[in-house]
Scaffold this motif. Structure first.
Motif, short mmCIF file in Angstrom:
data_model
loop_
_atom_site.label_atom_id
_atom_site.label_comp_id
_atom_site.label_asym_id
_atom_site.label_seq_id
_atom_site.Cartn_x
_atom_site.Cartn_y
_atom_site.Cartn_z
N ALA A 567 0.79 -1.53 0.11
CA ALA A 567 0.13 -0.16 -0.12
C ALA A 567 0.63 1.52 0.39
CB ALA A 567 -1.21 -0.04 1.13
N TYR A 568 2.32 1.16 0.77
CA TYR A 568 3.07 2.00 1.05
C TYR A 568 4.05 2.77 -0.68
CZ TYR A 568 6.75 5.26 1.78
OH TYR A 568 7.83 6.32 2.20
N ALA A 569 3.84 1.72 -1.44
CA ALA A 569 4.27 1.81 -2.22
C ALA A 569 3.66 2.09 -3.54
CB ALA A 569 4.65 0.26 -3.25
N ILE A 570 1.95 1.59 -3.97
CA ILE A 570 1.28 2.32 -4.40
C ILE A 570 1.38 4.45 -3.80
CG2 ILE A 570 -1.47 2.41 -4.87
CD1 ILE A 570 -1.53 -0.29 -3.63
N TYR A 571 1.28 4.72 -2.79
CA TYR A 571 0.81 5.85 -2.67
C TYR A 571 2.67 6.68 -2.85
CZ TYR A 571 0.90 10.20 0.12
OH TYR A 571 0.47 11.64 0.98
N LYS A 572 3.27 5.80 -2.63
CA LYS A 572 4.81 6.88 -2.72
C LYS A 572 4.85 7.37 -3.85
CE LYS A 572 9.68 5.82 -2.06
NZ LYS A 572 10.78 4.75 -2.05
N ASN A 573 4.41 7.08 -5.06
CA ASN A 573 4.78 7.96 -6.48
C ASN A 573 3.61 8.19 -6.98
OD1 ASN A 573 7.81 7.46 -6.01
ND2 ASN A 573 7.41 5.50 -6.46
N ASN A 574 2.75 8.41 -6.06
CA ASN A 574 1.11 8.55 -6.59
C ASN A 574 1.02 9.82 -6.59
OD1 ASN A 574 -1.47 8.21 -7.72
ND2 ASN A 574 -1.50 6.19 -7.40
N VAL A 575 0.78 10.69 -7.98
CA VAL A 575 0.46 11.87 -7.51
C VAL A 575 -1.28 12.21 -7.49
CG1 VAL A 575 0.10 13.93 -8.92
CG2 VAL A 575 1.92 12.76 -9.32
N LYS A 576 -1.48 11.11 -7.94
CA LYS A 576 -3.29 11.69 -7.79
C LYS A 576 -3.64 11.58 -6.67
CE LYS A 576 -4.31 9.85 -11.92
NZ LYS A 576 -5.64 8.46 -13.02
N LEU A 577 -3.72 10.69 -5.85
CA LEU A 577 -3.28 9.73 -4.33
C LEU A 577 -2.90 11.04 -3.52
CD1 LEU A 577 -3.15 6.50 -4.23
CD2 LEU A 577 -4.69 7.34 -3.84
N LYS A 578 -1.62 12.00 -3.81
CA LYS A 578 -1.11 13.20 -2.32
C LYS A 578 -1.87 13.96 -2.99
CE LYS A 578 3.72 10.78 -2.36
NZ LYS A 578 4.82 10.88 -3.08
N MET A 579 -2.39 14.22 -4.26
CA MET A 579 -3.39 15.47 -4.54
C MET A 579 -4.60 15.72 -4.07
SD MET A 579 -2.12 16.43 -8.48
CE MET A 579 -3.16 17.71 -8.38
N PHE A 580 -4.47 15.16 -2.32
CA PHE A 580 -6.12 14.88 -1.54
C PHE A 580 -6.95 15.78 -1.49
CE2 PHE A 580 -8.22 14.16 2.10
CZ PHE A 580 -9.08 13.73 1.87
N LYS A 581 -7.99 16.17 -2.41
CA LYS A 581 -9.13 17.95 -2.08
C LYS A 581 -10.26 17.93 -1.53
CE LYS A 581 -8.51 17.39 -7.79
NZ LYS A 581 -9.60 17.44 -8.74
N LYS A 582 -9.37 19.02 -0.24
CA LYS A 582 -10.34 19.25 0.60
C LYS A 582 -11.38 20.47 0.10
CE LYS A 582 -7.95 17.81 5.49
NZ LYS A 582 -7.43 18.88 6.60
N THR A 583 -11.15 20.59 -0.17
CA THR A 583 -11.73 22.02 -0.75
C THR A 583 -11.87 22.99 0.37
OG1 THR A 583 -13.86 20.95 -1.17
CG2 THR A 583 -12.66 20.85 -3.35
#
Length: 598
Positions: A567-583
């Protein structure tokens, strides 16, 4: 005018008590001698104190002025002792003499104080001021006991006993009952006459709960003091039956009536149990359960209006364009563990903003209407150190969990079910080589996650609850904690879950907010208490679709994602997951503030 003339003149104006304005500056100016004015000021300080009887003692507390008895100097005491106390009105005399007896242990002032209090009592009785009189006779009896003045003690007790007989239990207030309490306490007077009066109060006041209840309790205590144990037990049974009858009459078509009836039935059950009437106790307990089941059906829900549309927009935007594994990870991002510092501040701020809501005990009831927790009022002076503060924090977190589960988790799980077709094997990225999952448990936990994502929440919960408990036990063992007990006979057993969460080794080595979250979710009666409800088969299938259970499921997934290498590997280089939109929708909403991760 001298001091004595002034005091007596004012006492003659209002004989029931000295007027509040007695020790005013206007009256002070009526005194001729400067030394009398100084005494006048001293007496004013003494009468600014509030007298409180505590058991068989008296306390004088600062009240109208910033003055306490500790402020009295040796010269002040000498001044009081130099007064011609025979020339002072009885109300003033009693206060001066009592202080000199209490603080200086001057025997003669003990006699004067007791006699003065007895005179004050008689005066109030003559004016039919019954309730006001009792503290004075109590103090007279107490002092005469302390100084060993038996004739004065007998005189005071006989006076009280005679007045009780005259009233014969017919007074509208509680004079007779309070007076009989004193008589029973000191064992004075004809016992049979006291019993007759108590019986009369009981028979004439069936609709007056407080009065009848107190009469029964005094009679039971009186019989016990006379070692009439069987009579006391039978009288206790009569009180239990009175509670049961009162409960039946309290029932109505509203929740308050059912809750009130439940309280009286609980009292009746405990009385029967404590006095050996087990069969009757069981009958009353069955009746109590019937009444408790009525309570939830009569509870009026308090709807909370929330604009779901604005949250749906945020959730759709955050889930757009993600793979199945990324969507599961995003689910975890939408669920935040408890922030204890924030919860503590919220509860303490609530105490300041709405102090009345914390003045009374609060009860937590289950779906059967049975009380599972009673929260006592927080200490208003120091709520931050109150042992129950943590329970109120769990209650606050529970409210938040229900909202998050109902609004966010439920919709996110719906998106995953509708958007993807997946198998158990697709969830290996969560469980494979996960260090917090005990050996051999990865398959059963993966099965629970699969069921939860497919919408089979009821089945998933029955796997998650015991397995997550075992995970925390395993973590505790890994950090060196002892998770079993050693009994005197050499046998061992697993420690209860509540003690596992409090193990020092676990607390010191693991995230405290995560422990708090799962302690509330799994084991706290002030929280969701899911583990215990599941273990006892108390959760109905429809409940499993409720917000708090969905929050628990999402929190378990989040916990496992935290420690999953894949799961960490999926998140580590994932731009979409790091762009969590709170707004702004999330940032500006107090209900949802600080709920989700960055």
């Amino acid at each position: 005018m001298d001091l004595y003339e002034l005091l007596n003149a004012e006492a003659d104006k209002q004989t029931d008590t000295l007027p509040d304005s007695l020790f005013s500056e206007i009256n002070k100016q009526k005194i001729d001698k400067p030394e009398d004015k100084a005494v006048f000021d001293l007496l004013g300080n003494l009468f600014s104190l509030r007298m409180q009887l505590v058991d068989k003692d008296v306390q004088f507390h600062p009240f109208l002025r910033a003055f306490s008895l500790d402020s009295l100097t040796e010269q002040d005491y000498k001044t009081l002792e130099s007064l011609d106390i025979s020339r002072i009105p009885m109300f003033v005399k009693a206060r001066i003499a009592d202080i000199l007896w209490t603080r200086r242990k001057k025997y003669k002032y003990g006699i004067i104080a007791a006699e003065s209090y007895l005179d004050i009592y008689k005066y109030h009785i003559s004016q039919n001021e019954l309730y006001e009189s009792l503290d004075f006779i109590r103090r007279a009896i107490c002092i005469s006991t302390q100084i060993g003045k038996t004739d004065l003690y007998d005189k005071a007790c006989q006076c009280l006993f005679d007045d009780v007989l005259k009233k014969d239990g017919t007074d509208d207030g509680f004079y007779s009952l309070r007076a009989i309490e004193e008589i029973v306490e000191y064992g004075f007077g004809d016992s049979s006459k006291i019993i007759v009066i108590l019986d009369k109060i009981i028979s004439n006041n069936a609709a007056n709960l407080a009065k009848t209840e107190q009469a029964y309790q005094i009679k039971i205590r009186h019989l016990q003091k006379r070692h009439q144990i069987d009579d006391a037990r039978n009288m206790s049974l009569k009180l239990a039956e009175y509670y049961a009858d009162y409960a039946n009459h309290s029932l109505g078509d509203h929740m308050q009536g059912a809750m009130r009836a439940a309280v009286f039935l609980e009292k009746a059950v405990h009385i029967c149990r404590n006095n050996g009437f087990s069969e009757r106790a069981n009958e009353l307990h069955r009746r109590l359960i019937e009444v408790q089941r009525i309570i939830p059906t009569q509870m009026t829900p308090m709807p909370i209006k929330i604009d779901f549309g604005k949250y749906k927009t945020v959730m759709d935007a955050n889930m757009e364009g993600l793979s199945f594994a990324e969507c599961v990870f995003r689910l975890g991002q939408f669920v935040g563990f408890a922030n204890q510092d924030e919860l503590r501040k919220e509860v303490l701020q609530s105490v300041k903003d709405d102090p009345l809501s914390f003045l009374f005990s609060k009860t937590v009831i289950d779906t059967n209407g049975q009380t599972v927790l009673s929260l006592h009022q927080l200490d208003r002076k120091a709520p931050e150190t109150d042992p129950q503060l943590e329970l109120y924090m769990h209650q606050k977190m529970l409210e938040r969990e229900k909202i998050i589960g109902d609004i966010w988790v439920g919709y996110l799980l719906h998106i995953i079910r509708e958007k993807y077709s997946f198998t158990e094997e697709d969830l290996e990225f969560i469980t494979k080589n996960n260090p917090i999952i005990p050996a051999g448990r990865d398959h059963i936990i993966r099965k629970a996650i699969y069921l939860a994502l497919k919408g089979d929440f009821y089945e998933a919960l029955h796997i998650f609850a015991p397995q997550i408990e075992n995970i925390f036990r395993n973590i505790a063992k890994e950090v060196g904690a002892v998770t079993v007990t050693l009994e005197d006979d050499g046998t061992s057993k697993q420690k209860v879950l509540s003690s596992i969460f409090d193990l020092p080794e676990l607390v010191e080595s693991y995230d405290d907010d995560i422990l708090f979250t799962f302690k509330g979710l799994l084991n706290e009666k002030a929280g969701a208490n899911i583990r215990n409800k599941i273990a006892h088969g108390l959760v109905e299938e429809k409940e499993a679709h409720g917000g708090v259970y969905l929050f628990f499921i999402a929190s378990v997934i989040k916990l496992l994602l935290y420690t999953s290498p894949e799961a960490y590997a999926i998140y580590k280089n994932n731009v979409k997951l790091k762009m969590f939109k709170k707004t702004d929708v999330l940032e500006n909403d107090n209900k949802m503030k600080s709920v989700c991760d960055e």
